[in-house]
Write an enzyme that holds these catalytic residues in place. Structure first.
Site, PDB file in Angstrom:
ATOM      1  N   GLU A  46      14.865  -0.668  11.621  1.00 45.18           N
ATOM      2  CA  GLU A  46      13.619  -0.288  10.920  1.00 45.18           C
ATOM      3  C   GLU A  46      13.571  -0.912   9.524  1.00 45.18           C
ATOM      4  O   GLU A  46      12.548  -1.475   9.120  1.00 45.18           O
ATOM      5  CB  GLU A  46      13.510   1.240  10.801  1.00 45.18           C
ATOM      6  CG  GLU A  46      13.257   1.958  12.113  1.00 45.18           C
ATOM      7  CD  GLU A  46      11.927   1.603  12.775  1.00 45.18           C
ATOM      8  OE1 GLU A  46      10.973   1.241  12.068  1.00 45.18           O
ATOM      9  OE2 GLU A  46      11.854   1.690  14.019  1.00 45.18           O
ATOM     10  N   ASN A  50      11.128  -3.963   8.253  1.00 40.02           N
ATOM     11  CA  ASN A  50      10.228  -3.772   7.111  1.00 40.02           C
ATOM     12  C   ASN A  50      10.335  -4.933   6.123  1.00 40.02           C
ATOM     13  O   ASN A  50       9.321  -5.423   5.612  1.00 40.02           O
ATOM     14  CB  ASN A  50      10.545  -2.459   6.388  1.00 40.02           C
ATOM     15  CG  ASN A  50       9.936  -1.256   7.088  1.00 40.02           C
ATOM     16  OD1 ASN A  50       9.163  -1.390   8.035  1.00 40.02           O
ATOM     17  ND2 ASN A  50      10.284  -0.067   6.615  1.00 40.02           N
ATOM     18  N   ARG A 104       0.219  -0.530  12.931  1.00 41.11           N
ATOM     19  CA  ARG A 104       1.571   0.018  13.037  1.00 41.11           C
ATOM     20  C   ARG A 104       1.544   1.542  12.974  1.00 41.11           C
ATOM     21  O   ARG A 104       0.566   2.151  12.564  1.00 41.11           O
ATOM     22  CB  ARG A 104       2.467  -0.536  11.926  1.00 41.11           C
ATOM     23  CG  ARG A 104       2.463  -2.068  11.854  1.00 41.11           C
ATOM     24  CD  ARG A 104       3.648  -2.586  11.101  1.00 41.11           C
ATOM     25  NE  ARG A 104       4.832  -2.450  11.915  1.00 41.11           N
ATOM     26  CZ  ARG A 104       5.257  -3.391  12.767  1.00 41.11           C
ATOM     27  NH1 ARG A 104       4.599  -4.513  12.901  1.00 41.11           N
ATOM     28  NH2 ARG A 104       6.337  -3.183  13.478  1.00 41.11           N
TER      29      ARG A 104
HETATM   30  N1  LIG Z   1      10.674  -3.943   2.475  1.00 41.79           N
HETATM   31  C1  LIG Z   1       9.385  -3.662   2.250  1.00 41.79           C
HETATM   32  N2  LIG Z   1       8.625  -4.470   1.468  1.00 41.79           N
HETATM   33  C2  LIG Z   1       7.317  -4.198   1.237  1.00 41.79           C
HETATM   34  N3  LIG Z   1       6.674  -3.105   1.722  1.00 41.79           N
HETATM   35  C3  LIG Z   1       7.381  -2.259   2.502  1.00 41.79           C
HETATM   36  C4  LIG Z   1       8.753  -2.482   2.799  1.00 41.79           C
HETATM   37  N4  LIG Z   1       9.190  -1.456   3.582  1.00 41.79           N
HETATM   38  C5  LIG Z   1       8.139  -0.648   3.753  1.00 41.79           C
HETATM   39  N5  LIG Z   1       7.036  -1.113   3.111  1.00 41.79           N
HETATM   40  C6  LIG Z   1       5.713  -0.465   3.041  1.00 41.79           C
HETATM   41  O1  LIG Z   1       5.873   0.896   3.435  1.00 41.79           O
HETATM   42  C7  LIG Z   1       5.002   1.194   4.537  1.00 41.79           C
HETATM   43  C8  LIG Z   1       5.649   2.239   5.432  1.00 41.79           C
HETATM   44  O2  LIG Z   1       6.810   1.696   6.089  1.00 41.79           O
HETATM   45  P1  LIG Z   1       7.251   2.320   7.489  1.00 41.79           P
HETATM   46  O3  LIG Z   1       8.417   1.558   7.979  1.00 41.79           O
HETATM   47  O4  LIG Z   1       7.394   3.784   7.339  1.00 41.79           O
HETATM   48  O5  LIG Z   1       5.979   2.069   8.414  1.00 41.79           O
HETATM   49  P2  LIG Z   1       5.453   0.677   9.038  1.00 41.79           P
HETATM   50  O6  LIG Z   1       6.499  -0.381   8.895  1.00 41.79           O
HETATM   51  O7  LIG Z   1       4.133   0.393   8.445  1.00 41.79           O
HETATM   52  O8  LIG Z   1       5.283   1.051  10.578  1.00 41.79           O
HETATM   53  P3  LIG Z   1       6.455   1.133  11.680  1.00 41.79           P
HETATM   54  O9  LIG Z   1       7.777   1.156  10.941  1.00 41.79           O
HETATM   55  O10 LIG Z   1       6.196   2.407  12.414  1.00 41.79           O
HETATM   56  O11 LIG Z   1       6.282  -0.099  12.505  1.00 41.79           O
HETATM   57  C9  LIG Z   1       4.711  -0.131   5.190  1.00 41.79           C
HETATM   58  O12 LIG Z   1       3.485  -0.108   5.898  1.00 41.79           O
HETATM   59  C10 LIG Z   1       4.689  -1.080   3.991  1.00 41.79           C
HETATM   60  O13 LIG Z   1       3.435  -1.035   3.334  1.00 41.79           O
HETATM   61 MG   LIG Z   2       8.443  -0.071   9.418  1.00 42.33          MG
END
Ligand SMILES: Nc1ncnc2c1ncn2[C@@H]1O[C@H](COP(=O)(O)OP(=O)(O)OP(=O)(O)O)[C@@H](O)[C@H]1O
Ligand SMILES: [Mg+2]
Length: 146
Positions: A46, A50, A104
């Site tokens: 995860e 990200n 997502r």
């Molecule tokens: N490393 C990162 N750099 C930039 N933004 C990030 C990063 N990690 C998370 N985010 C931001 O935080 C939000 C939430 O992250 P999260 O992993 O909970 O959900 P997601 O990635 O959008 O969906 P999913 O993990 O269910 O596919 C993301 O949509 C993004 O905007």
């Molecule tokens: Mg994510």
């Protein structure tokens, strides 16, 4: 600190499963169950996803750094760092079901929080994101304490 592994790779999606398996294999030396190792692997994928998807917007030229540390037989710390776009509102990003991408689920941070004992997010827009995760495994065999 008892042992650690540290590795860096470009932000290509193939490396998600590499990082996941690598930290999973490293975690096998902990006093924990296979199910717990699966949880560790899930949170690593995860966080690395990200970095690649959000941090670097799926561009392959970013760097992702992963460090996993075993503090003793029962405590593991994992750090995932990128130098991508960063997160402007960390509190909002960590809310269940929040995603900046409507396609997502917004559950990555929720999994990280629920499977790990500690989650720390340090991030600055334009500078990148650093995620620290910590998990303590309970002593299952009470006789081992006797
Ligand atoms: N490393 C990162 N750099 C930039 N933004 C990030 C990063 N990690 C998370 N985010 C931001 O935080 C939000 C939430 O992250 P999260 O992993 O909970 O959900 P997601 O990635 O959008 O969906 P999913 O993990 O269910 O596919 C993301 O949509 C993004 O905007
Ligand atoms: Mg994510």
């Amino acid at each position: 600190m008892k042992n650690y592994v540290r590795f860096e790779f470009p932000s290509v999606p193939e490396n998600v499963s590499f990082a996941r398996s690598c930290v999973g294999a490293f975690a096998a030396q902990l006093d924990c169950t296979l199910e717990e190792i699966e949880e560790i692997k899930l949170v690593v994928s995860e966080a690395v996803s990200n970095s690649i998807i959000h941090g670097y917007k799926n561009q392959p030229h970013g760097k992702v750094l992963v460090m996993a540390t075993i503090l003793d037989d029962r405590i593991m710390e994992i750090m995932i760092e990128d130098n991508g776009i960063g997160i402007a509102d960390i509190k909002q990003a960590m809310e269940p079901s929040f995603s900046s991408d409507p396609s997502r689920m917004g559950l990555g941070f929720t999994f990280m929080k629920s499977f790990m004992d500690e989650l720390e997010v340090v991030s600055q827009p334009g500078e990148g994101t650093n995620i620290k995760l910590k998990r303590c495994f309970l002593v299952k065999d009470k006789e081992a304490l006797a």
